[in-house]
Enzyme design. Structure first.
Site, PDB file in Angstrom:
ATOM      1  CE  LYS A 237      -1.544  -2.632  -8.159  1.00 58.40           C
ATOM      2  NZ  LYS A 237      -2.698  -3.480  -8.506  1.00 58.40           N
ATOM      3  CG  ASN A 290      -4.763  -8.054 -12.640  1.00 54.09           C
ATOM      4  OD1 ASN A 290      -3.864  -8.549 -13.324  1.00 54.09           O
ATOM      5  ND2 ASN A 290      -4.679  -6.856 -12.136  1.00 54.09           N
ATOM      6  NE  ARG A 292      -4.560 -10.551  -8.162  1.00 57.15           N
ATOM      7  CZ  ARG A 292      -3.794 -10.090  -9.134  1.00 57.15           C
ATOM      8  NH1 ARG A 292      -3.680 -10.763 -10.270  1.00 57.15           N
ATOM      9  NH2 ARG A 292      -3.144  -8.947  -8.999  1.00 57.15           N
TER      10      ARG A 292
END
Ligand code: MV4
Length: 445
Positions: A237, A290, A292
């Site tokens: 990203k 995800n 995290r």
């Protein structure tokens, strides 16, 4: 609340976690490699321990050394940050066996969501749209061929244990399918020790939109709205923003509700990101979750006013989130640009080296998350991201203007950075109109 924790990470996120600890009156122990011995955040930490050489495999990924550091310093918990051991199930298990709290979700939730096939099944079970595709794993290439012909091309083969685009192949015809199946599987086996693959219809030119979730150990789960992360290059990203500029109120609510259903069904706690792709008709499909805190969490912090790292610490310590969803408001627009030590003129090759001139931007609406400073040497041993510039303004137009002036102020010399590319993207008329998708950077830059 904890009185002392260990941070098993480096760079800007290590510093970010130290800051959250100190605001909560928690002592922070940070581990470091020989390459990071002069990092100023080590001085901010209450204690620091060298755990090995620059090579991550021998330091930031070395579980016995990190656990030893935790035992020596007598911490109650470990924050893994992002990357490194953040999604390592074995590490979370070792922490549990050693009586150290892993600041992240339970092992079972990591196992469930870490397996993208199981996550897909779970989403489907709770009524969240998934992209049409294989019913579980593909056993052999002939199954892939049959399914692709039934659904029509293009299709995408994905690794069950996947991440970062590894073990992923887009296929447009029968001729390429068999070799894509075996190479995706071999790549996944080499990268993750698991060659299981599955297949989905390939959504052409989608937007990548993800929902931030926080859940506590009492079964409360709240969303903190979404981020649009469509500006990426080779699965890295580059620019993220919140809210997603093209969502209407109703779709935004449905997206968040869908994410919450998945998280609740997984009996999850702590920070999670639920990823979706949006097709041209703005229909959304769950792709993965995800387990995290993510690099781009600051954009969510700016629009909601919540400190997500502090929430992670409180939740891991067993505190309930005494907030109701309607009290989580979002205000204005936040944009983040990742500043990487890379040379855009040399196909984004890493550009490590010593920074001899460093002048960070500031002023209204600007936040810089970084550990670098004048005199810092960017090591070739780690990820090239060296800073994040985050802006927050009332409108998207103002946020873009603030970001452009902040990036123009930012001096980092003599190493090459992605600042000029970010500036070009911010000035592009399709970005300004937000007529973008995940192929935007590769098509235009
Ligand atoms: C997709 C997709 C289109 N259709 N799945 C990329 C990483 C992982 N998180 C999932 N990803 C994608 N999944 C379906 N069914 C598009 C992406 C994707 C992508 C794919 C190929 C090349 C570049 C890409 C960039 C972003 C997302």
């Amino acid at each position: 609340m904890f009185s002392k924790i260990l941070i098993a990470n480096r760079g800007e996120i290590a510093l970010r976690i130290i800051r959250a600890c100190h605001e909560l009156d928690i002592e922070a122990v940070v581990v470091y490699s020989e390459a990071d011995k002069d990092a100023p955040y080590l001085q901010l930490a209450d204690e620091s321990i060298c755990i090995g050489p620059a090579d991550s495999a021998k330091s930031y990924l070395n579980i016995p050394r990190i656990i030893s550091a935790a035992e020596i310093t007598d911490v109650e918990a470990i924050h893994p940050g992002y990357g490194f051991l953040a999604e390592n199930i074995h590490f979370a298990e070792v922490c549990r066996e050693c009586g150290i709290t892993f600041i992240g979700p339970p092992v079972e939730a990591m196992q469930l969501l870490g397996d993208k096939i199981r996550a897909r099944e779970l989403a489907h079970k709770v009524g969240v749209p998934v992209v049409p595709g294989s019913d579980g794993a593909l056993e052999k290439d002939s199954d892939a061929l049959e399914l692709a012909n039934e659904m029509g091309y293009p299709v995408i083969i994905k690794a069950a244990a996947g991440g970062g685009g590894r073990g992923m192949r887009v296929v447009h015809n029968d001729i390429n399918l068999r070799s894509a199946f075996s190479s995706a599987s071999a790549e996944a086996k080499a990268a993750f020790g698991n060659g299981t693959v599955y297949l989905e219809k390939f959504i052409v030119e989608p937007r990548h939109v993800e929902v931030q979730i926080m859940a506590d150990k009492k079964g409360n789960a709240l969303h903190f709205y979404e981020r649009d992360c469509s500006i990426q290059r080779r699965h890295q990203k580059m620019i993220e923003e919140s809210p997603c500029p093209i969502l209407d109120k109703r779709t935004r609510e449905q997206l968040a509700e869908a994410a919450l259903r998945i998280i609740k069904e997984a009996r999850y706690d702590n920070a999670a990101t639920v990823e979706f792709i949006l097709d041209e008709e703005k229909e959304f499909y769950f792709i993965e979750a995800n387990t995290r805190i993510q690099v781009e969490h600051p954009v969510t912090e700016m629009v909601t006013g919540h400190d997500l790292i502090k929430w992670q610490l409180k939740i891991a310590a067993g505190e309930p989130i005494k907030l109701s969803q309607r009290n989580i408001k979002h205000t204005g627009v936040a944009i983040e640009c990742r500043i990487n030590a890379e040379d855009p003129e040399r196909d984004f090759a890493p550009s490590p080296g010593t920074i001899t001139r460093y002048i960070p931007p500031g002023g209204p609406g600007v936040r810089i998350d970084t550990h670098v400073h004048q005199g810092w040497t960017v090591s070739p041993s780690y990820d090239s991201m060296i800073a994040k510039v985050i802006v927050h303004q009332k409108t998207r137009t103002e946020a873009i203007a603030t970001m452009k002036r902040a990036l123009r102020e930012f001096v980092i010399e003599p190493i090459k950075t992605t600042i000029p590319v970010c500036l070009d993207i911010l000035s592009h008329n399709l970005f300004v109109k937000s007529k973008i998708d995940t192929g935007f950077v590769e098509r235009n830059f």
